[in-house]
Design an enzyme around this catalytic site. Sequence first.
Site, PDB file in Angstrom:
ATOM      1  N   ASP A 292       1.155  49.899 -10.458  1.00  0.00           N
ATOM      2  CA  ASP A 292       2.440  50.011  -9.511  1.00  0.00           C
ATOM      3  C   ASP A 292       2.158  51.577  -8.945  1.00  0.00           C
ATOM      4  O   ASP A 292       1.161  51.965  -8.576  1.00  0.00           O
ATOM      5  CB  ASP A 292       3.623  50.107 -10.392  1.00  0.00           C
ATOM      6  CG  ASP A 292       4.799  50.310  -9.368  1.00  0.00           C
ATOM      7  OD1 ASP A 292       5.551  49.272  -9.054  1.00  0.00           O
ATOM      8  OD2 ASP A 292       5.411  51.372  -9.274  1.00  0.00           O
TER       9      ASP A 292
ATOM     10  N   ASP B 271       3.239  38.401 -11.024  1.00  0.00           N
ATOM     11  CA  ASP B 271       3.800  39.344 -10.499  1.00  0.00           C
ATOM     12  C   ASP B 271       3.840  39.052  -8.866  1.00  0.00           C
ATOM     13  O   ASP B 271       2.816  38.593  -8.214  1.00  0.00           O
ATOM     14  CB  ASP B 271       2.875  40.834 -10.356  1.00  0.00           C
ATOM     15  CG  ASP B 271       3.545  42.250  -9.475  1.00  0.00           C
ATOM     16  OD1 ASP B 271       4.355  41.749  -8.858  1.00  0.00           O
ATOM     17  OD2 ASP B 271       2.833  43.021  -9.817  1.00  0.00           O
TER      18      ASP B 271
ATOM     19  N   HIS C 254       5.395  41.851 -13.767  1.00  0.00           N
ATOM     20  CA  HIS C 254       4.857  43.127 -12.961  1.00  0.00           C
ATOM     21  C   HIS C 254       4.525  44.202 -13.966  1.00  0.00           C
ATOM     22  O   HIS C 254       3.734  44.870 -14.044  1.00  0.00           O
ATOM     23  CB  HIS C 254       5.936  43.715 -11.979  1.00  0.00           C
ATOM     24  CG  HIS C 254       5.624  44.913 -11.200  1.00  0.00           C
ATOM     25  ND1 HIS C 254       4.655  45.006 -10.405  1.00  0.00           N
ATOM     26  CD2 HIS C 254       6.137  46.251 -11.310  1.00  0.00           C
ATOM     27  CE1 HIS C 254       4.395  46.202  -9.770  1.00  0.00           C
ATOM     28  NE2 HIS C 254       5.360  46.800 -10.500  1.00  0.00           N
TER      29      HIS C 254
END
Length: 307
Positions: free
Chosen positions: A125, A252, A282
């Site tokens: 991320d 994801d 995710h």
Amino acid sequence: MSTMPVVSEVLRTPEQRFAELPDFPYAPRYTEVGGLRVAHLDEGPRDAPAVLLMHGEPTWSFLYRKMIPVIVGAGYRAIAPDLVGFGRSDKPARAADYSYLNHVLWMSAWLQANDLRRLTLFCQDWGSLIGLRMVAAAPDRFDRVVLANGGLPTGTTEVPKAFRIWRAFSRYSPWFPIGRIVKAGCAAGLGPREVAAYDAPFPSGKYKVAARRFPSLVPITPDDPERGNNERAWALFERWEKPFLTLFSSRDPITRGGDRIWRQRVPGARGQPHAVTRGAGHFLQEDKGAEVARAIVAFIEGTPSAA
């Protein structure tokens, strides 16, 4: 490197908010960076090769509690910082203090202040948007890179609809329940104590400025101010001969499939044991943390050090 930002108003989460964290016996260490206190965990032998675990939005180092024991158990050092605005790190109070560049500057300064070397970066991320820029700024400090569910956007490619929805929610929703947001990003969900742990750094809405800002700082248009810096970082990775591994998740909706471009463009990615983490959302650190950590250890032990 640009000048370190000056922050006028800073919030600090009271330590008692972190008193009841499940499966998280790790004591924080602190580094002063540009007038801010940045927290990190540092576990395992101090002289061992280290894995730098970079979290993203809207989590903190609690995300790595399932991975740290595996890494340390294999004889390595695990270092997990809290980004500015998250976890136990200080939180500038003004939205204007947060920019993509400022986050890179803060964490690059933290890296230098702790003089970390021989690193294996694991990033996911926003940990990748920042971590990969840290590598580009100081490549000699890193032996290898493991990228999961992230990237280095330049604003020149189409953005998934799921991200546009998330970006709008972060901007306009009057309700921003961070623990429940993390839960929604996990294929297996989270229990009430884990949800509370992700809420712990944020006693009220005024502590959530960074979490609110991050989605809007992702470069999604060609005129983004960080496009040039990210393109320069890409240029470095297109010459990167050190080992580079991708461990993206199968579930994801935002980053799924984003590993292909890295395998194609990074020389050090050729011939590596890339894998898709099945059954993970995710936040693969939550869904498959021990499995991911074992893959990192195997990668370190199967590739040469730059030293």
